[in-house]
Design a protein around this motif. Sequence first.
Motif, PDB file in Angstrom:
ATOM      1  N   LYS A 123     -18.032   8.721  -6.173  1.00 52.56           N
ATOM      2  CA  LYS A 123     -19.266   8.169  -6.711  1.00 52.56           C
ATOM      3  C   LYS A 123     -19.314   8.298  -8.227  1.00 52.56           C
ATOM      4  O   LYS A 123     -19.835   7.416  -8.922  1.00 52.56           O
ATOM      5  CB  LYS A 123     -20.460   8.876  -6.079  1.00 52.56           C
ATOM      6  N   MET A 124     -18.768   9.392  -8.749  1.00 54.83           N
ATOM      7  CA  MET A 124     -18.791   9.629 -10.196  1.00 54.83           C
ATOM      8  C   MET A 124     -18.045   8.550 -10.958  1.00 54.83           C
ATOM      9  O   MET A 124     -18.485   8.092 -12.007  1.00 54.83           O
ATOM     10  CB  MET A 124     -18.181  10.996 -10.501  1.00 54.83           C
ATOM     11  N   VAL A 125     -16.905   8.120 -10.424  1.00 54.43           N
ATOM     12  CA  VAL A 125     -16.091   7.120 -11.131  1.00 54.43           C
ATOM     13  C   VAL A 125     -16.325   5.710 -10.604  1.00 54.43           C
ATOM     14  O   VAL A 125     -15.723   4.751 -11.086  1.00 54.43           O
ATOM     15  CB  VAL A 125     -14.582   7.462 -11.032  1.00 54.43           C
ATOM     16  N   GLY A 126     -17.197   5.586  -9.599  1.00 58.48           N
ATOM     17  CA  GLY A 126     -17.456   4.267  -9.018  1.00 58.48           C
ATOM     18  C   GLY A 126     -16.249   3.720  -8.295  1.00 58.48           C
ATOM     19  O   GLY A 126     -15.956   2.513  -8.364  1.00 58.48           O
ATOM     20  N   GLY A 127     -15.556   4.592  -7.587  1.00 64.79           N
ATOM     21  CA  GLY A 127     -14.330   4.186  -6.909  1.00 64.79           C
ATOM     22  C   GLY A 127     -14.582   3.364  -5.651  1.00 64.79           C
ATOM     23  O   GLY A 127     -15.610   3.505  -4.999  1.00 64.79           O
ATOM     24  N   TYR A 128     -13.623   2.518  -5.340  1.00 66.99           N
ATOM     25  CA  TYR A 128     -13.682   1.693  -4.132  1.00 66.99           C
ATOM     26  C   TYR A 128     -12.697   2.230  -3.101  1.00 66.99           C
ATOM     27  O   TYR A 128     -11.663   2.803  -3.447  1.00 66.99           O
ATOM     28  CB  TYR A 128     -13.345   0.232  -4.448  1.00 66.99           C
ATOM     29  N   ASN A 129     -13.048   2.012  -1.836  1.00 68.99           N
ATOM     30  CA  ASN A 129     -12.142   2.439  -0.764  1.00 68.99           C
ATOM     31  C   ASN A 129     -10.850   1.631  -0.816  1.00 68.99           C
ATOM     32  O   ASN A 129     -10.873   0.417  -1.028  1.00 68.99           O
ATOM     33  CB  ASN A 129     -12.789   2.247   0.605  1.00 68.99           C
ATOM     34  N   GLY A 130      -9.733   2.325  -0.619  1.00 71.57           N
ATOM     35  CA  GLY A 130      -8.458   1.631  -0.554  1.00 71.57           C
ATOM     36  C   GLY A 130      -8.357   0.822   0.727  1.00 71.57           C
ATOM     37  O   GLY A 130      -9.167   0.966   1.643  1.00 71.57           O
ATOM     38  N   SER A 131      -7.373  -0.021   0.790  1.00 69.11           N
ATOM     39  CA  SER A 131      -7.181  -0.867   1.967  1.00 69.11           C
ATOM     40  C   SER A 131      -6.850  -0.023   3.194  1.00 69.11           C
ATOM     41  O   SER A 131      -6.190   1.014   3.097  1.00 69.11           O
ATOM     42  CB  SER A 131      -6.037  -1.856   1.708  1.00 69.11           C
ATOM     43  N   ILE A 132      -7.329  -0.483   4.359  1.00 70.24           N
ATOM     44  CA  ILE A 132      -7.022   0.221   5.604  1.00 70.24           C
ATOM     45  C   ILE A 132      -5.645  -0.179   6.142  1.00 70.24           C
ATOM     46  O   ILE A 132      -5.228   0.298   7.198  1.00 70.24           O
ATOM     47  CB  ILE A 132      -8.089  -0.030   6.683  1.00 70.24           C
ATOM     48  N   ASN A 133      -4.955  -1.062   5.420  1.00 69.74           N
ATOM     49  CA  ASN A 133      -3.647  -1.520   5.899  1.00 69.74           C
ATOM     50  C   ASN A 133      -2.672  -0.368   6.088  1.00 69.74           C
ATOM     51  O   ASN A 133      -1.812  -0.413   6.979  1.00 69.74           O
ATOM     52  CB  ASN A 133      -3.059  -2.542   4.918  1.00 69.74           C
ATOM     53  N   GLU A 134      -2.787   0.665   5.230  1.00 73.71           N
ATOM     54  CA  GLU A 134      -1.891   1.823   5.355  1.00 73.71           C
ATOM     55  C   GLU A 134      -2.037   2.466   6.735  1.00 73.71           C
ATOM     56  O   GLU A 134      -1.059   2.857   7.357  1.00 73.71           O
ATOM     57  CB  GLU A 134      -2.222   2.845   4.267  1.00 73.71           C
ATOM     58  N   MET A 135      -3.266   2.556   7.219  1.00 72.46           N
ATOM     59  CA  MET A 135      -3.532   3.183   8.517  1.00 72.46           C
ATOM     60  C   MET A 135      -3.044   2.325   9.676  1.00 72.46           C
ATOM     61  O   MET A 135      -2.883   2.829  10.797  1.00 72.46           O
ATOM     62  CB  MET A 135      -5.037   3.439   8.662  1.00 72.46           C
ATOM     63  N   LEU A 136      -2.824   1.049   9.423  1.00 73.73           N
ATOM     64  CA  LEU A 136      -2.416   0.127  10.484  1.00 73.73           C
ATOM     65  C   LEU A 136      -0.930  -0.193  10.436  1.00 73.73           C
ATOM     66  O   LEU A 136      -0.474  -1.169  11.030  1.00 73.73           O
ATOM     67  CB  LEU A 136      -3.231  -1.173  10.374  1.00 73.73           C
ATOM     68  N   SER A 137      -0.180   0.646   9.735  1.00 77.68           N
ATOM     69  CA  SER A 137       1.256   0.393   9.557  1.00 77.68           C
ATOM     70  C   SER A 137       1.991   0.233  10.877  1.00 77.68           C
ATOM     71  O   SER A 137       2.796  -0.696  11.041  1.00 77.68           O
ATOM     72  CB  SER A 137       1.887   1.526   8.747  1.00 77.68           C
ATOM     73  N   VAL A 138       1.734   1.129  11.826  1.00 75.48           N
ATOM     74  CA  VAL A 138       2.460   1.076  13.100  1.00 75.48           C
ATOM     75  C   VAL A 138       2.117  -0.183  13.892  1.00 75.48           C
ATOM     76  O   VAL A 138       3.031  -0.902  14.332  1.00 75.48           O
ATOM     77  CB  VAL A 138       2.204   2.355  13.924  1.00 75.48           C
ATOM     78  N   PRO A 139       0.832  -0.508  14.114  1.00 72.83           N
ATOM     79  CA  PRO A 139       0.538  -1.777  14.818  1.00 72.83           C
ATOM     80  C   PRO A 139       1.128  -2.997  14.117  1.00 72.83           C
ATOM     81  O   PRO A 139       1.641  -3.913  14.779  1.00 72.83           O
ATOM     82  CB  PRO A 139      -0.993  -1.827  14.814  1.00 72.83           C
ATOM     83  N   TYR A 140       1.068  -3.027  12.787  1.00 70.21           N
ATOM     84  CA  TYR A 140       1.649  -4.158  12.050  1.00 70.21           C
ATOM     85  C   TYR A 140       3.149  -4.261  12.317  1.00 70.21           C
ATOM     86  O   TYR A 140       3.680  -5.356  12.551  1.00 70.21           O
ATOM     87  CB  TYR A 140       1.420  -3.981  10.552  1.00 70.21           C
ATOM     88  N   GLN A 141       3.831  -3.122  12.268  1.00 71.18           N
ATOM     89  CA  GLN A 141       5.280  -3.120  12.505  1.00 71.18           C
ATOM     90  C   GLN A 141       5.614  -3.565  13.923  1.00 71.18           C
ATOM     91  O   GLN A 141       6.583  -4.302  14.145  1.00 71.18           O
ATOM     92  CB  GLN A 141       5.857  -1.720  12.258  1.00 71.18           C
ATOM     93  N   LEU A 143       2.208   7.870  11.945  1.00 71.21           N
ATOM     94  CA  LEU A 143       1.383   6.653  11.894  1.00 71.21           C
ATOM     95  C   LEU A 143       1.440   6.001  10.523  1.00 71.21           C
ATOM     96  O   LEU A 143       0.719   5.039  10.261  1.00 71.21           O
ATOM     97  CB  LEU A 143      -0.074   6.995  12.243  1.00 71.21           C
ATOM     98  N   GLY A 144       2.296   6.527   9.645  1.00 73.27           N
ATOM     99  CA  GLY A 144       2.391   6.036   8.275  1.00 73.27           C
ATOM    100  C   GLY A 144       3.356   4.886   8.110  1.00 73.27           C
ATOM    101  O   GLY A 144       3.969   4.411   9.071  1.00 73.27           O
ATOM    102  N   PRO A 145       3.530   4.432   6.842  1.00 71.46           N
ATOM    103  CA  PRO A 145       4.319   3.226   6.563  1.00 71.46           C
ATOM    104  C   PRO A 145       5.823   3.429   6.528  1.00 71.46           C
ATOM    105  O   PRO A 145       6.577   2.465   6.583  1.00 71.46           O
ATOM    106  CB  PRO A 145       3.801   2.783   5.195  1.00 71.46           C
ATOM    107  N   CYS A 146       6.287   4.668   6.386  1.00 66.67           N
ATOM    108  CA  CYS A 146       7.733   4.921   6.335  1.00 66.67           C
ATOM    109  C   CYS A 146       7.978   6.427   6.380  1.00 66.67           C
ATOM    110  O   CYS A 146       7.043   7.232   6.239  1.00 66.67           O
ATOM    111  CB  CYS A 146       8.357   4.341   5.059  1.00 66.67           C
ATOM    112  N   ALA A 147       9.215   6.819   6.575  1.00 69.08           N
ATOM    113  CA  ALA A 147       9.597   8.232   6.575  1.00 69.08           C
ATOM    114  C   ALA A 147      10.176   8.576   5.214  1.00 69.08           C
ATOM    115  O   ALA A 147      11.187   7.998   4.802  1.00 69.08           O
ATOM    116  CB  ALA A 147      10.626   8.502   7.676  1.00 69.08           C
ATOM    117  N   LEU A 148       9.515   9.481   4.520  1.00 68.92           N
ATOM    118  CA  LEU A 148       9.965   9.905   3.196  1.00 68.92           C
ATOM    119  C   LEU A 148       9.968  11.421   3.098  1.00 68.92           C
ATOM    120  O   LEU A 148       9.118  12.091   3.703  1.00 68.92           O
ATOM    121  CB  LEU A 148       9.051   9.339   2.107  1.00 68.92           C
ATOM    122  N   VAL A 149      10.881  11.956   2.299  1.00 64.10           N
ATOM    123  CA  VAL A 149      10.947  13.402   2.098  1.00 64.10           C
ATOM    124  C   VAL A 149       9.672  13.908   1.442  1.00 64.10           C
ATOM    125  O   VAL A 149       9.177  14.987   1.777  1.00 64.10           O
ATOM    126  CB  VAL A 149      12.181  13.774   1.259  1.00 64.10           C
TER     127      VAL A 149
END
Length: 533
Positions: free
Chosen positions: A304-322, A504-510
């Motif tokens: 709220k302090m910086v007036g930020g917007y929610n990021g896209s929910i696409n990250e959470m839907l990586s597995v269904p998209y794949q 449930l994420g977009p890829c496997a990273l170290v």
Amino acid sequence: MTKKGAWGVLIIYSVLFSFFNVHIMYLQHPQWFGSSAAIEIAGIAVITAVVFVLVRGLYLFVAKHRRIETVTENRQSRNYLRYFFVTFGIHMLLWGIVFLAYWPGLFTNDIGWQLRQGYGDIYTTHHPLAHTLYMQFFYYFVGGRVLHNYNIAIAISILIQMAVASLSVGYGHLFLYKIGVNRVLRYALVLLTGVLPACSLIFICTTKDAYFSAFVVLGFTLACEYEFDCEIFDKYRAKYVFLALAIVGMILFRKNGIYPVIALVAIVIIRGAMRHDLHDRRRYVFSLVVGLLAGMVLLTGIKKMVGGYNGSINEMLSVPYQQIAYVYTVHEEELSLEEKEAILEILPKAMEYEPQRADPVKDYAEIYNKRSTLVKLWVKLGTRYFGDYVTAFLKLNAGYLCLTDLSYSEVYGTGNGKGIFITFFVDDDYGIEHRSLIPPLEWLYEKLYTDNYFKYVPVLNILCSPAFYSWIVLLLFAFSVIEGDFCSLAAFVFILAYIATLLLGPCALVRYALPYMLCVPVYGALVIKRLKI
């Protein structure tokens, strides 16, 4: 548990290990098996037998040779303090050498996008706002106004980051010292966290994963310390404060940091209610809940302090998209015109599907006002192509599940600063100039970890694999089940909840796996010291 029951648990573990490792190899390299399911099944059977013999022998060995010491005053406090600062110094030295080789640190990953927020771009929660503001403070204020030198400002931010990480990781090693882990093993683990690229590169990089990993290992260690001996823990009230602060840090520096904490709170309350000792654990539960609520409040307040917007929910839907994109690329001719149109309406880049990362598909997904359509489409295709859904899931998460998989080090390609971890600087001109102060070491790291020569180095190739640590966690859990050790269950639930978010994420990273990789020695010490035969 009876001996037959114990061996049954280890058989289940062996079967799971063999299935995931062999089946993923089959999916990635069918030519190795002659595309024969019979050969795959035979391979699973053989690996199961071998793994069972190994884990059974390991269980008997550690249970027989463990040395019991509780977290008591068996060593003077000054010895604790000395060991803590020795490990702190070792990490700062080893990471510092790599830091000099990549001076002024790794100005890479999403830092460019984060610095532009509020200075041309809007603030977004896609990246943790706490980390965005932290980096902006050093870049714009310290570098731009105070020092008039961006290189030095970024270097200072990374040195502070290294110090925080060293203190947190060092506290994890201190826990091993307190409960009497063998000296040789302890120092081997200290050196391991000092030289592995998962630590030496990530902790000198401008990425939120560095701070997040530090807070995770600190919070997890404190939780394990409480579970090991709550009476000793209760003598030092400051530990409850640090536990709450670690949880706040987790939540502020990664959105998925909230789920392990919620899981931990739930299991502690449920276990306390079942054992009728929840009142005795009130300070512990209070600390966990306060940390959780404070983190969420601060997260909302900063937004709220910086007036930020929610990021896209696409990250959470990586597995269904794949899964949908995989079905589209494999069964396009079988799909009806209506189904293909529905897929391309939501996933216009479905034909650019890549097994190891969701970015080519998810980054262009159109989900606005189409969520119900997505759910119906996903369910409809899943009932028909369930096996393909499983395959897409396994291919995406192979890095977390298969020891022989190298996708986690090839997600963005190899060479030219790409490999296990991105080491090339952001393309835009931010006034940061890379000047290696130890060129030979930088050359070695680039060969090992961006050209991926590490895969030819025995032992190192296994120690770099996130899957190695995943299977250690499950093996330690199997040991706990055998012993009926419910105190270690809370630690396992914490790690499992975090790993579940990665699957449930977009890829496997170290850099995603580092938090639980750092927790493994602490969890292992907790479980093994509680074994009894």
